[in-house]
Motif scaffolding. Structure first.
Motif, short mmCIF file in Angstrom:
data_model
loop_
_atom_site.label_atom_id
_atom_site.label_comp_id
_atom_site.label_asym_id
_atom_site.label_seq_id
_atom_site.Cartn_x
_atom_site.Cartn_y
_atom_site.Cartn_z
N ALA A 156 2.71 9.24 -5.02
CA ALA A 156 2.87 9.35 -3.57
C ALA A 156 4.27 8.94 -3.15
O ALA A 156 4.92 9.61 -2.33
CB ALA A 156 1.82 8.51 -2.85
N VAL A 157 4.76 7.83 -3.69
CA VAL A 157 6.11 7.37 -3.34
C VAL A 157 7.14 8.38 -3.84
O VAL A 157 8.15 8.64 -3.16
CB VAL A 157 6.39 5.97 -3.91
CG1 VAL A 157 7.81 5.54 -3.57
CG2 VAL A 157 5.41 4.95 -3.35
N GLY B 221 0.85 -1.19 0.00
CA GLY B 221 0.00 0.00 0.00
C GLY B 221 0.88 1.24 0.00
O GLY B 221 0.90 2.00 0.97
N SER B 222 1.61 1.43 -1.09
CA SER B 222 2.68 2.42 -1.11
C SER B 222 2.19 3.86 -1.06
O SER B 222 2.98 4.78 -0.92
CB SER B 222 3.56 2.22 -2.35
OG SER B 222 2.77 2.02 -3.50
N HIS B 223 0.87 4.07 -1.14
CA HIS B 223 0.34 5.43 -0.96
C HIS B 223 0.61 5.92 0.46
O HIS B 223 0.50 7.11 0.74
CB HIS B 223 -1.16 5.46 -1.24
CG HIS B 223 -1.93 4.39 -0.54
ND1 HIS B 223 -2.10 3.13 -1.07
CD2 HIS B 223 -2.55 4.38 0.66
CE1 HIS B 223 -2.81 2.39 -0.22
NE2 HIS B 223 -3.08 3.13 0.84
N LEU C 92 3.44 9.28 4.64
CA LEU C 92 3.15 9.24 6.07
C LEU C 92 4.22 8.48 6.83
O LEU C 92 4.72 8.94 7.87
CB LEU C 92 1.78 8.59 6.30
CG LEU C 92 1.40 8.34 7.77
CD1 LEU C 92 1.28 9.65 8.53
CD2 LEU C 92 0.09 7.56 7.84
N LEU C 93 4.61 7.31 6.33
CA LEU C 93 5.60 6.49 7.03
C LEU C 93 6.95 7.18 7.11
O LEU C 93 7.63 7.12 8.14
CB LEU C 93 5.73 5.13 6.33
CG LEU C 93 4.55 4.18 6.46
CD1 LEU C 93 4.76 2.93 5.61
CD2 LEU C 93 4.31 3.80 7.91
N LEU D 86 10.91 1.12 -5.60
CA LEU D 86 10.94 0.17 -6.71
C LEU D 86 9.84 0.57 -7.68
O LEU D 86 8.66 0.39 -7.40
CB LEU D 86 10.73 -1.26 -6.20
CG LEU D 86 10.70 -2.34 -7.29
CD1 LEU D 86 11.99 -2.34 -8.11
CD2 LEU D 86 10.48 -3.72 -6.67
N LEU D 87 10.25 1.13 -8.79
CA LEU D 87 9.31 1.64 -9.79
C LEU D 87 9.16 0.62 -10.91
O LEU D 87 10.16 0.14 -11.46
CB LEU D 87 9.83 2.97 -10.35
CG LEU D 87 9.03 3.60 -11.47
CD1 LEU D 87 7.63 4.00 -10.99
CD2 LEU D 87 9.77 4.81 -12.04
N ARG D 88 7.92 0.32 -11.26
CA ARG D 88 7.65 -0.64 -12.34
C ARG D 88 6.68 -0.01 -13.32
O ARG D 88 5.78 0.74 -12.93
CB ARG D 88 7.05 -1.92 -11.76
CG ARG D 88 6.93 -3.05 -12.77
CD ARG D 88 6.32 -4.28 -12.12
NE ARG D 88 6.28 -5.41 -13.05
CZ ARG D 88 5.66 -6.55 -12.81
NH1 ARG D 88 5.04 -6.74 -11.66
NH2 ARG D 88 5.66 -7.52 -13.71
N ASP D 89 6.86 -0.32 -14.58
CA ASP D 89 5.96 0.15 -15.63
C ASP D 89 4.52 -0.16 -15.21
O ASP D 89 4.16 -1.32 -14.95
CB ASP D 89 6.31 -0.57 -16.94
CG ASP D 89 5.53 -0.04 -18.14
OD1 ASP D 89 4.37 0.37 -17.97
OD2 ASP D 89 6.10 -0.05 -19.24
#
Length: 217
Positions: free
Chosen positions: A106-107, A36-38, A42-43, A55-58
């Protein structure tokens, strides 16, 4: 509520860490994989001394993977997914595309807010092509030793998974970037690009619709 929330999350992390401490000796570094990388902004605010691995993915491969989870008999059904009807695929694709856009941005906000020494951005496609180099970058940011890294990477490679542990119904379904081109129809690809094309371009992915669309009659 900020500090009570931080304490709540820390208590849960520490509970899981205690379970791991029973099996490992020496100092430990804990990595939290957050689907839930949104929640990343906050974290990272709650834990300002933490490191961030982006970690970015298409997004098209991400949506393709999610769609596979919404099929009859998939690994995700017992966890709450459901077999999507044929007429529901395009609406689901639009929603999943919007989720990828929201989470990725968000990330990136969280990533941009971190000092360069406390963050690393990896593309999934690069990770697959040159896993050891990417893992070295992670170890450098986290301050981990890199001895034996080649052996660890080889031991956990997708190709070494048993044949019955991968495939269309499995959680480890495929590791080939770009398979959305074969798995999604022209209409589905168009719906996906309509939602995420601008964000794909922002992240450096070719956002043009590559599948030839049928000519209008």
């Amino acid at each position: 509520w900020w500090e009570p929330l931080r304490t709540l999350i820390l208590s849960r992390f520490e509970s899981q860490a205690t379970e791991m401490d029973r099996h490992v000796s020496g100092p430990l570094t804990y990595v939290v994989k957050e689907p839930g990388s949104h929640a990343a902004p906050l974290l990272t605010e709650l834990f300002p001394q933490s490191k961030l691995i982006f970690l970015l993915r298409d997004g098209r491969d991400v949506v393709d993977s999610w769609l596979a989870a919404y099929r009859e008999g998939s690994w995700a059904i017992p966890g709450g997914a459901f077999p999507v009807a044929r007429e529901g695929r395009v609406p689901l694709i639009r929603w999943l595309s919007a989720v990828w856009v929201y989470r990725s941005l968000a990330v990136r906000r969280a990533f941009d807010a971190r000092p360069p020494a406390d963050r690393v951005l990896l593309r999934y496609e690069t990770l697959r092509a040159n896993t050891t180099v990417c893992m070295r970058a992670i170890c450098e940011v986290l301050g981990l030793k890199r001895e034996g890294l080649d052996e660890v990477v080889a031991r956990h490679s997708f190709e070494r998974l048993p044949s019955d542990a991968r495939g269309p119904r499995s959680e480890t379904r495929s590791a080939r970037p770009g398979s959305w081109r074969e798995n999604l129809s022209a209409e589905e690809q168009a719906a996906m690009h309509e939602v995420m094309a601008a964000t794909l371009a922002e992240f450096g992915y070719e956002s043009a619709l590559e599948t030839r669309m049928p000519a209008a009659s």
